[in-house]
Design a protein around this motif. Structure first.
Motif, PDB file in Angstrom:
ATOM      1  N   LEU A  39       0.827  -1.203   0.000  1.00  0.00           N
ATOM      2  CA  LEU A  39       0.000   0.000   0.000  1.00  0.00           C
ATOM      3  C   LEU A  39       0.864   1.257   0.000  1.00  0.00           C
ATOM      4  O   LEU A  39       1.857   1.346   0.721  1.00  0.00           O
ATOM      5  CB  LEU A  39      -0.913   0.027   1.235  1.00  0.00           C
ATOM      6  CG  LEU A  39      -2.138  -0.883   1.228  1.00  0.00           C
ATOM      7  CD1 LEU A  39      -2.807  -0.861   2.599  1.00  0.00           C
ATOM      8  CD2 LEU A  39      -3.128  -0.485   0.146  1.00  0.00           C
ATOM      9  N   GLU A  89      -3.777   4.954  -0.255  1.00  0.00           N
ATOM     10  CA  GLU A  89      -4.385   3.750  -0.819  1.00  0.00           C
ATOM     11  C   GLU A  89      -4.994   2.894   0.278  1.00  0.00           C
ATOM     12  O   GLU A  89      -4.525   2.908   1.427  1.00  0.00           O
ATOM     13  CB  GLU A  89      -3.367   2.940  -1.608  1.00  0.00           C
ATOM     14  CG  GLU A  89      -2.847   3.645  -2.846  1.00  0.00           C
ATOM     15  CD  GLU A  89      -1.879   2.798  -3.644  1.00  0.00           C
ATOM     16  OE1 GLU A  89      -1.604   3.168  -4.812  1.00  0.00           O
ATOM     17  OE2 GLU A  89      -1.390   1.780  -3.129  1.00  0.00           O
ATOM     18  N   ALA A  90      -6.023   2.113  -0.089  1.00  0.00           N
ATOM     19  CA  ALA A  90      -6.732   1.297   0.891  1.00  0.00           C
ATOM     20  C   ALA A  90      -7.193  -0.008   0.270  1.00  0.00           C
ATOM     21  O   ALA A  90      -7.325  -0.121  -0.960  1.00  0.00           O
ATOM     22  CB  ALA A  90      -7.931   2.056   1.446  1.00  0.00           C
ATOM     23  N   LEU A 133     -13.708  -1.038   4.722  1.00  0.00           N
ATOM     24  CA  LEU A 133     -12.298  -0.691   4.738  1.00  0.00           C
ATOM     25  C   LEU A 133     -11.572  -1.554   5.767  1.00  0.00           C
ATOM     26  O   LEU A 133     -11.948  -1.575   6.939  1.00  0.00           O
ATOM     27  CB  LEU A 133     -12.142   0.786   5.113  1.00  0.00           C
ATOM     28  CG  LEU A 133     -10.713   1.336   5.177  1.00  0.00           C
ATOM     29  CD1 LEU A 133     -10.154   1.505   3.772  1.00  0.00           C
ATOM     30  CD2 LEU A 133     -10.687   2.674   5.909  1.00  0.00           C
ATOM     31  N   ALA A 190      -5.444   0.681   5.294  1.00  0.00           N
ATOM     32  CA  ALA A 190      -5.193   1.916   4.560  1.00  0.00           C
ATOM     33  C   ALA A 190      -3.888   2.540   5.018  1.00  0.00           C
ATOM     34  O   ALA A 190      -3.545   2.474   6.204  1.00  0.00           O
ATOM     35  CB  ALA A 190      -6.341   2.908   4.750  1.00  0.00           C
ATOM     36  N   LYS A 191      -3.161   3.144   4.103  1.00  0.00           N
ATOM     37  CA  LYS A 191      -1.953   3.903   4.426  1.00  0.00           C
ATOM     38  C   LYS A 191      -2.361   5.371   4.439  1.00  0.00           C
ATOM     39  O   LYS A 191      -2.682   5.962   3.391  1.00  0.00           O
ATOM     40  CB  LYS A 191      -0.872   3.644   3.372  1.00  0.00           C
ATOM     41  CG  LYS A 191       0.501   4.189   3.714  1.00  0.00           C
ATOM     42  CD  LYS A 191       1.191   3.407   4.803  1.00  0.00           C
ATOM     43  CE  LYS A 191       1.702   2.052   4.340  1.00  0.00           C
ATOM     44  NZ  LYS A 191       2.770   2.099   3.362  1.00  0.00           N
ATOM     45  N   VAL A 192      -2.394   5.969   5.645  1.00  0.00           N
ATOM     46  CA  VAL A 192      -2.933   7.315   5.810  1.00  0.00           C
ATOM     47  C   VAL A 192      -2.113   8.083   6.837  1.00  0.00           C
ATOM     48  O   VAL A 192      -1.276   7.524   7.536  1.00  0.00           O
ATOM     49  CB  VAL A 192      -4.408   7.278   6.288  1.00  0.00           C
ATOM     50  CG1 VAL A 192      -5.322   6.700   5.224  1.00  0.00           C
ATOM     51  CG2 VAL A 192      -4.526   6.490   7.591  1.00  0.00           C
ATOM     52  N   LEU A 225     -11.895   9.518   5.486  1.00  0.00           N
ATOM     53  CA  LEU A 225     -11.903   8.743   4.244  1.00  0.00           C
ATOM     54  C   LEU A 225     -11.539   9.606   3.032  1.00  0.00           C
ATOM     55  O   LEU A 225     -11.174   9.075   1.981  1.00  0.00           O
ATOM     56  CB  LEU A 225     -13.282   8.104   4.038  1.00  0.00           C
ATOM     57  CG  LEU A 225     -13.682   7.022   5.055  1.00  0.00           C
ATOM     58  CD1 LEU A 225     -15.076   6.490   4.741  1.00  0.00           C
ATOM     59  CD2 LEU A 225     -12.676   5.871   5.043  1.00  0.00           C
ATOM     60  N   ILE A 229      -8.242   9.036   1.283  1.00  0.00           N
ATOM     61  CA  ILE A 229      -8.028   7.837   0.464  1.00  0.00           C
ATOM     62  C   ILE A 229      -8.367   8.134  -0.989  1.00  0.00           C
ATOM     63  O   ILE A 229      -9.493   8.496  -1.333  1.00  0.00           O
ATOM     64  CB  ILE A 229      -8.868   6.668   1.010  1.00  0.00           C
ATOM     65  CG1 ILE A 229      -8.442   6.356   2.446  1.00  0.00           C
ATOM     66  CG2 ILE A 229      -8.721   5.438   0.120  1.00  0.00           C
ATOM     67  CD1 ILE A 229      -9.298   5.350   3.151  1.00  0.00           C
ATOM     68  N   MET A 278      -9.105   2.842  -3.747  1.00  0.00           N
ATOM     69  CA  MET A 278      -9.577   1.697  -2.988  1.00  0.00           C
ATOM     70  C   MET A 278      -9.561   0.460  -3.872  1.00  0.00           C
ATOM     71  O   MET A 278     -10.052   0.498  -5.005  1.00  0.00           O
ATOM     72  CB  MET A 278     -10.991   1.933  -2.449  1.00  0.00           C
ATOM     73  CG  MET A 278     -11.092   2.983  -1.370  1.00  0.00           C
ATOM     74  SD  MET A 278     -12.715   2.963  -0.571  1.00  0.00           S
ATOM     75  CE  MET A 278     -12.520   4.277   0.642  1.00  0.00           C
TER      76      MET A 278
END
Length: 386
Positions: free
Chosen positions: A86, A90-91, A98, A101-103, A110, A113, A116
């Motif tokens: 990821l 991206e998720a 979900l 996710a890389k956040v 959200l 993102i 997905m």
């Protein structure tokens, strides 16, 4: 990188087990969900996106780049690789939910993102307490391979009887097993560090006996069963999970059940795991405030942390026991025993909070663990809120 375990929508569905912990700290297989993902991904910096009253004990996320993860599923090798690959923004999504996710947790939403991707494979997802014992054999298999790959087991003493393939038995250092029978034909068996299997025990896999736990003399253990760390188990059990630090040391049967930490079963406590009419078993659902059909013919009980039963206690099929309940009245308690029940019957008085602390401190001291102010605050919140 910070690994953030999210309860997502599951926290309430796992009650009463999650009254005192995030979803990621439940045990299934050999490891907790948190331990499993740390082992898979190599992350040691973890935090939790959970209920506010739990965040003082279970660290809240820092505002920085993170891997956001719903932990309560068994991944495949390809899904693990997808998570590792990821990129920021991206998720991964599974069944419209979900799961990774890389956040950046600073102002997380959200909207961060940008891409997905749906996971196409079927995954073993744990959504309710009954899933923990239902799919425990899958979790034991996964964890066994994860923990033992490239390592050598300690030798099994010749005083024991053995059936199966030795590759499906792993004994960690410091474990003591003598004059017992071990059968891996039905599943793998993992014996943790500094454990003891006393003489005359019969183990039929899949089984995980975690660090510093013991099977008492003559115990009969059917899989798929997980006994967490620092536990004592005797009598007969079948397909149960004990999270840790709990004792079922005497005769009596418990099957198809999940038991939290710091619980104790009086001698000859028995829990039914099948109805006399062979019908499906129902468990109480705290979210819907109703009994819910599990779809299972075999289902015993769910017990929250710090709960106790007296000698000769009898529990009906499908019994749910809350946190810090003491069951000692004659007759069958109801299928829902409230948090802090003093006696176990409907409308019994509540266990006084100061006495709850006192008993917890004594029980935990026996394992050289302190009841912290954080623990007290969690119990106080449950007492006042639920």
């Amino acid at each position: 990188m910070q690994l953030v375990f999210s309860d997502a929508q599951y926290w309430e569905d796992f009650l009463p087990l999650t009254f005192t912990r995030p979803v990621a700290e439940m045990r299934c297989g050999i490891l907790t969900f948190s331990e499993r993902w740390q082992k898979i991904l190599g992350n040691t910096e973890v935090s939790y996106f959970t209920e506010m009253y739990l965040q003082d004990k279970f660290k809240a996320p820092e505002e920085k780049e993170s891997l956001f993860l719903v932990s309560n599923f068994i991944p495949t090798e390809s899904v693990i690789q997808q998570i590792r690959d990821l990129k920021q923004g991206e998720a991964l999504v599974y069944e419209d939910e979900l799961v990774a996710a890389k956040v950046n947790m600073k102002g997380f939403s959200l909207h961060q993102i940008e891409k997905m991707t749906d996971i196409k494979e079927d995954l073993i997802f744990f959504k309710k307490p009954k899933d923990l014992f239902t799919y425990n054999h899958h979790a034991i298999d996964f964890d066994f391979d994860l923990l033992t790959k490239g390592r050598s087991s300690q030798e099994l003493s010749a005083t024991n009887g053995f059936l199966g393939d030795k590759k499906d038995l792993f004994i960690e250092e410091g474990a003591y097993i003598e004059f017992s029978t071990i059968n891996t034909k039905t599943g793998k068996i993992y014996i943790g560090k500094n454990t003891e299997v006393m003489e005359g025990c019969h183990l039929r896999g899949p089984i995980a006996l975690c660090d510093d736990s013991k099977f008492n003399l003559g115990a009969k253990i059917y899989g798929a069963t997980t006994i967490g760390p620092h536990c004592k188990v005797g009598g007969e059990v079948n397909n149960i999970i004990i999270f840790g630090y709990s004792s079922k040391g005497h005769e009596g049967f418990v099957g198809n059940s999940v038991i939290g930490e710091w619980c104790n079963f009086g001698a000859d406590t028995n829990s039914s795991n099948m109805k006399n009419n062979y019908g499906n078993v129902r468990f109480w659902n705290y979210r819907t405030k109703a009994f819910e059909d599990t779809g299972l013919q075999f289902a015993g009980m769910i017990m929250g942390d710090h709960s106790k039963t007296a000698i000769n206690t009898q529990l009906n099929t499908g019994t749910v026991i809350g946190v810090a309940s003491n069951i000692f009245k004659p007759g069958f308690p109801p299928n829902l025993v409230e948090n802090f029940s003093w006696g176990g019957l409907k409308d019994d008085e509540r266990f006084r909070l100061d006495k709850v602390y006192e008993v917890a401190e004594r029980a935990m001291a026996r394992r050289k663990v302190a009841l912290t102010e954080q623990d007290k605050a969690i119990l106080k919140h449950i007492f006042e809120t639920y």
